[in-house]
Design a protein around this motif. Structure first.
Motif, PDB file in Angstrom:
ATOM      1  N   ILE A   1      29.761  -6.455  14.937  1.00 11.82           N
ATOM      2  CA  ILE A   1      28.815  -5.454  15.443  1.00 11.82           C
ATOM      3  C   ILE A   1      28.469  -5.757  16.902  1.00 11.82           C
ATOM      4  N   ALA A   2      28.191  -7.026  17.191  1.00 11.21           N
ATOM      5  CA  ALA A   2      27.859  -7.414  18.570  1.00 11.21           C
ATOM      6  C   ALA A   2      29.028  -7.127  19.506  1.00 11.21           C
TER       7      ALA A   2
ATOM      8  N   GLY B   1      29.533  -3.388  20.126  1.00  8.87           N
ATOM      9  CA  GLY B   1      28.545  -2.914  21.098  1.00  8.87           C
ATOM     10  C   GLY B   1      28.923  -3.314  22.515  1.00  8.87           C
ATOM     11  N   GLU B   2      29.322  -4.558  22.682  1.00  8.41           N
ATOM     12  CA  GLU B   2      29.712  -5.059  24.001  1.00  8.41           C
ATOM     13  C   GLU B   2      30.921  -4.293  24.548  1.00  8.41           C
TER      14      GLU B   2
ATOM     15  N   GLY C   1      31.581  -1.233  23.920  1.00 10.04           N
ATOM     16  CA  GLY C   1      31.268   0.186  24.063  1.00 10.04           C
ATOM     17  C   GLY C   1      32.011   1.063  23.066  1.00 10.04           C
TER      18      GLY C   1
ATOM     19  N   ARG D   1      29.964   4.836  18.268  1.00 13.12           N
ATOM     20  CA  ARG D   1      28.801   4.521  17.421  1.00 13.12           C
ATOM     21  C   ARG D   1      29.184   4.465  15.942  1.00 13.12           C
TER      22      ARG D   1
ATOM     23  N   VAL E   1      30.078   0.926  14.865  1.00 15.79           N
ATOM     24  CA  VAL E   1      28.885   0.088  14.691  1.00 15.79           C
ATOM     25  C   VAL E   1      28.145   0.480  13.417  1.00 15.79           C
ATOM     26  N   ASP E   2      28.002   1.773  13.169  1.00 14.42           N
ATOM     27  CA  ASP E   2      27.293   2.233  11.971  1.00 14.42           C
ATOM     28  C   ASP E   2      27.993   1.794  10.685  1.00 14.42           C
TER      29      ASP E   2
ATOM     30  N   SER F   1      27.516  -1.919  10.325  1.00  8.63           N
ATOM     31  CA  SER F   1      26.096  -2.213  10.050  1.00  8.63           C
ATOM     32  C   SER F   1      25.733  -1.908   8.611  1.00  8.63           C
TER      33      SER F   1
END
Length: 165
Positions: free
Chosen positions: A120-121, A124-125, A127, A130, A133-134, A137
């Protein structure tokens, strides 16, 4: 696969957890069968269904990043599963076996929590979309909930029964 940058590292980690989830899926029925406690058996059976969904989510992540869903051998999960199989063959008392299997299952959960948190990190880093990530998560939260459930089973029943054995 040569790892040259964070994107490569993310893909390697994704392949690692994909492999791990598939190995976990294979191990859970054996653990459910060996469980003495109905609650533990149920937890393993429910987690099997959850793991199937987590594998599906990982396939969606691979699709979202335009890569084929393939695993790479995960030595960590293989070691944890091998250790669990050894303990299942060595522990004679059923109540003690439940406590041992909970501990082993929590080792799996802690590995997964670490891997998903890292992915996840990195997503995000990097880019990433979403959606990536979702999806990751959602699985991370399920892994945390499973760990908490296992802790409750250990504290409320399995550890006490093993102590009395």
């Amino acid at each position: 696969m040569a790892v040259r940058n964070l994107n490569d590292l993310f893909l390697h980690g994704l392949k690692d957890i994909y492999y791990a989830e598939r190995q976990i899926l294979r191990a859970l029925p054996k653990m459910a069968k060996k469980a003495e406690s109905d609650q533990l058996r149920s937890a393993f059976e429910e987690h099997r269904g959850q793991t199937e969904e987590q594998i599906h989510r990982l396939q969606q992540v691979f699709e979202a990043i335009g890569k084929p869903a393939r695993g790479v051998k995960c030595q960590a999960i293989e070691g944890i599963i091998e250790e669990n199989e050894e303990i299942m063959g060595e522990v004679e008392d059923e109540d003690t076996l439940d406590a041992a299997m909970i501990a082993s299952a929590q080792s799996v959960e802690h590995y997964e929590i670490s891997r998903y948190g890292t992915l996840i990190a990195w997503a995000g880093e990097l880019g990433m979309d979403r959606k990536v990530v979702d999806l990751l998560s959602q699985t991370l939260e399920e892994e945390k909930q499973t760990d908490q459930r296992l802790t409750r089973l250990a504290e409320e029943r399995a550890n006490r029964k093993a102590k009395a054995a």
